[in-house]
Write a protein that holds these residues in place. Structure first.
Motif, mmCIF file in Angstrom:
data_model
loop_
_atom_site.group_PDB
_atom_site.id
_atom_site.type_symbol
_atom_site.label_atom_id
_atom_site.label_comp_id
_atom_site.label_asym_id
_atom_site.label_seq_id
_atom_site.Cartn_x
_atom_site.Cartn_y
_atom_site.Cartn_z
ATOM 1 N N SER A 9 0.833 -1.206 0.000
ATOM 2 C CA SER A 9 0.000 0.000 0.000
ATOM 3 C C SER A 9 0.867 1.256 0.000
ATOM 4 O O SER A 9 2.075 1.211 0.267
ATOM 5 N N ASP A 10 0.236 2.404 -0.279
ATOM 6 C CA ASP A 10 0.952 3.685 -0.238
ATOM 7 C C ASP A 10 1.570 3.915 1.143
ATOM 8 O O ASP A 10 2.704 4.385 1.254
ATOM 9 N N ALA A 11 0.804 3.575 2.185
ATOM 10 C CA ALA A 11 1.300 3.779 3.552
ATOM 11 C C ALA A 11 2.526 2.912 3.816
ATOM 12 O O ALA A 11 3.508 3.373 4.426
ATOM 13 N N MET A 12 2.499 1.663 3.360
ATOM 14 C CA MET A 12 3.644 0.769 3.546
ATOM 15 C C MET A 12 4.855 1.272 2.772
ATOM 16 O O MET A 12 5.991 1.223 3.260
ATOM 17 N N MET A 13 4.614 1.766 1.563
ATOM 18 C CA MET A 13 5.730 2.255 0.747
ATOM 19 C C MET A 13 6.357 3.504 1.356
ATOM 20 O O MET A 13 7.576 3.706 1.264
ATOM 21 N N GLN A 49 6.606 4.057 4.497
ATOM 22 C CA GLN A 49 7.431 3.575 5.616
ATOM 23 C C GLN A 49 8.682 2.848 5.137
ATOM 24 O O GLN A 49 9.709 2.866 5.803
ATOM 25 N N HIS A 50 8.583 2.194 3.963
ATOM 26 C CA HIS A 50 9.674 1.351 3.462
ATOM 27 C C HIS A 50 9.953 1.696 1.991
ATOM 28 O O HIS A 50 9.669 0.893 1.088
ATOM 29 N N PRO A 51 10.503 2.868 1.734
ATOM 30 C CA PRO A 51 10.648 3.362 0.359
ATOM 31 C C PRO A 51 11.638 2.594 -0.508
ATOM 32 O O PRO A 51 11.648 2.776 -1.729
ATOM 33 N N THR A 52 12.472 1.724 0.079
ATOM 34 C CA THR A 52 13.436 0.981 -0.739
ATOM 35 C C THR A 52 12.854 -0.316 -1.305
ATOM 36 O O THR A 52 13.532 -1.016 -2.067
ATOM 37 N N MET A 53 11.602 -0.633 -0.964
ATOM 38 C CA MET A 53 11.006 -1.884 -1.421
ATOM 39 C C MET A 53 10.516 -1.762 -2.869
ATOM 40 O O MET A 53 10.035 -0.712 -3.295
ATOM 41 N N LEU A 54 10.631 -2.861 -3.603
ATOM 42 C CA LEU A 54 10.180 -2.950 -4.986
ATOM 43 C C LEU A 54 9.074 -3.989 -5.097
ATOM 44 O O LEU A 54 9.150 -5.049 -4.468
ATOM 45 N N ASN A 55 8.039 -3.683 -5.874
ATOM 46 C CA ASN A 55 6.944 -4.620 -6.136
ATOM 47 C C ASN A 55 7.045 -5.015 -7.607
ATOM 48 O O ASN A 55 6.631 -4.257 -8.492
ATOM 49 N N ILE A 56 7.608 -6.179 -7.883
ATOM 50 C CA ILE A 56 7.973 -6.566 -9.249
ATOM 51 C C ILE A 56 7.028 -7.657 -9.776
ATOM 52 O O ILE A 56 7.068 -8.803 -9.300
ATOM 53 N N PRO A 57 6.172 -7.357 -10.767
ATOM 54 C CA PRO A 57 5.324 -8.399 -11.351
ATOM 55 C C PRO A 57 6.152 -9.488 -12.028
ATOM 56 O O PRO A 57 7.132 -9.190 -12.718
ATOM 57 N N THR A 58 5.752 -10.745 -11.804
ATOM 58 C CA THR A 58 6.448 -11.877 -12.408
ATOM 59 C C THR A 58 5.556 -12.658 -13.373
ATOM 60 O O THR A 58 6.055 -13.457 -14.175
ATOM 61 N N ALA A 59 4.239 -12.460 -13.288
ATOM 62 C CA ALA A 59 3.286 -13.170 -14.149
ATOM 63 C C ALA A 59 1.903 -12.574 -13.885
ATOM 64 O O ALA A 59 1.737 -11.734 -13.000
ATOM 65 N N ILE A 60 0.918 -13.012 -14.661
ATOM 66 C CA ILE A 60 -0.473 -12.602 -14.429
ATOM 67 C C ILE A 60 -1.273 -13.843 -14.047
ATOM 68 O O ILE A 60 -1.241 -14.863 -14.740
ATOM 69 N N SER A 61 -1.978 -13.755 -12.928
ATOM 70 C CA SER A 61 -2.779 -14.882 -12.451
ATOM 71 C C SER A 61 -4.251 -14.483 -12.386
ATOM 72 O O SER A 61 -4.621 -13.342 -12.683
ATOM 73 N N SER A 62 -5.066 -15.420 -11.987
ATOM 74 C CA SER A 62 -6.487 -15.140 -11.778
ATOM 75 C C SER A 62 -6.957 -15.960 -10.578
ATOM 76 O O SER A 62 -6.216 -16.773 -10.032
ATOM 77 N N GLN A 63 -8.182 -15.716 -10.182
ATOM 78 C CA GLN A 63 -8.740 -16.405 -9.021
ATOM 79 C C GLN A 63 -10.102 -16.990 -9.374
ATOM 80 O O GLN A 63 -10.916 -16.343 -10.033
ATOM 81 N N MET A 64 -10.314 -18.220 -8.938
ATOM 82 C CA MET A 64 -11.587 -18.892 -9.157
ATOM 83 C C MET A 64 -12.505 -18.703 -7.950
ATOM 84 O O MET A 64 -12.039 -18.434 -6.846
ATOM 85 N N VAL A 65 -13.794 -18.844 -8.181
ATOM 86 C CA VAL A 65 -14.750 -19.027 -7.090
ATOM 87 C C VAL A 65 -15.303 -20.436 -7.268
ATOM 88 O O VAL A 65 -15.891 -20.764 -8.303
#
Length: 360
Positions: free
Chosen positions: A94-98, A100-116
């Motif tokens: 989240s923006d709040a987490m970032m 607090q921890h500005p050196t963190m990277l959120n790197i996409p590795t693939a695209i998934s989906s979710q079933m019900v």
């Protein structure tokens, strides 16, 4: 967008081949000391990492990668506090987490989906139609029976049982909960106002509701409890089919009921990918489009850009560059086994730019 969603390898030669080849030579040098990497977090990403690791470490014998399915919440926490080098997560920070921890990277590795999914005796072979508002009513206790008129109206001609619904939710901090509750929040205003979304939320005290840990726990809860319903990551589709459990068609933003298939995931991605920011933190939930499946997301490797030494920084950069490459971890044969979709070329380029920020 079909071109950008295809798995061509030209971009790798432009942005990462030199790094990969150079680092490969370094990694297999007999004199290099072993490097231990811990990946922990998302149970949805866990099967993919377990496909990647044996292949990658065979090419890079000095790199030892340990994987753990602990839930996205734990993956985020342990990557932030340095207990793990890679936090696997279906949820971005989240923006709040970032802040607090500005050196963190959120790197996409693939695209998934979710079933019900559901366990409805006699109806598991049938794809029931369900919507965000109906699911919100089920998980809040407003709809308690399978033959409720709001479910029946979406499933004309289906004989629904007069039986209590057993809603199953994650008990651990979960990216699956994050994206499921985002779908409920974006499709149902009152849910957003009352419960919102997150890796953990305060679930309504619905009688008979079950909490389960990890996607394997969700599948087991469904198998063991007839008349139950649950949200399950698509990398567990084989287990769902093996147990002969039902899979719902979900109502998308344009009002159509669709299943999580490659074409519906790509349709949703095509409308959202152009909006991906440089830091790649974006919700892909409830995308517009006739054929768009409503619950898709980037699967993130959450990594600290500031590593304790250059050796670890190079190890992570080399592995993650391979992971997002269509010639490496994003190859079709890996993606098909977990029912994921490879990163579009434009997103992979953004991931490479983020990976390049990792330093010792």
């Amino acid at each position: 967008m079909s071109t950008s969603l295809s798995s061509n390898g030209r971009w790798l030669r432009r942005v990462g081949l030199g790094l990969v080849m150079g680092s490969t030579l370094l990694a297999v040098a007999p004199s290099q000391a072993a490097v231990n990497v811990l990946e922990t977090g998302s149970s949805l990403l866990y099967p993919l990492f377990n496909l990647w690791v044996p292949v990658y470490t065979k090419m890079h014998p000095s790199v030892h990668i340990t994987t753990a399915s602990t839930g996205s919440g734990t993956g985020l926490a342990q990557s932030i506090n340095g207990l793990a080098q890679i936090g696997a997560s279906d949820a971005y920070m989240s923006d709040a987490m970032m802040k607090q921890h500005p050196t963190m990277l959120n790197i996409p590795t693939a695209i998934s989906s979710q079933m019900v999914n559901y366990n409805l005796p006699g109806l598991n072979h049938h794809h029931l139609n369900l919507s965000g508002p109906v699911l919100a009513d089920i998980y809040s206790g407003k709809i308690t029976n399978w033959d409720d008129k709001r479910i029946a109206e979406m499933n004309h001609g289906v004989h629904l049982p007069n039986h209590k619904i057993i809603p199953v939710h994650r008990s651990d901090g979960s990216g699956d909960t994050f994206i499921f509750t985002q779908y409920l929040s974006k499709s149902t205003k009152w849910w957003m106002d009352k419960y919102a979304y997150g890796t953990s939320i305060s679930w309504a005290p619905v009688q008979g509701a079950i909490g389960a840990e990890g996607n394997p726990g969700m599948v087991d809860a469904l198998k063991n409890n007839p008349y139950s319903i649950a949200y399950v990551g698509v990398s567990y589709k084989h287990q769902i089919q093996e147990a002969k459990l039902g899979e719902a068609r979900l109502k998308n933003r344009d009002g159509h009921f669709v299943l999580p298939e490659v074409r519906t995931v790509k349709a949703a991605a095509a409308s959202m990918v152009p909006h991906t920011p440089a830091d790649q933190r974006i919700s892909l939930i409830f995308a517009p489009g006739k054929y768009s499946y409503p619950i898709i997301n980037y699967e993130y490797a959450v990594v600290n850009s500031r590593q304790p030494n250059e050796t670890m920084a190079k190890t992570l950069k080399t592995f993650l560059t391979w992971a997002v490459s269509p010639k490496g971890g994003n190859a079709e044969h890996f993606m098909k086994k977990v029912n994921f979709v490879p990163l579009p070329e434009s997103v992979a380029k953004l991931s490479i730019k983020q990976i390049d920020k990792i330093h010792g």
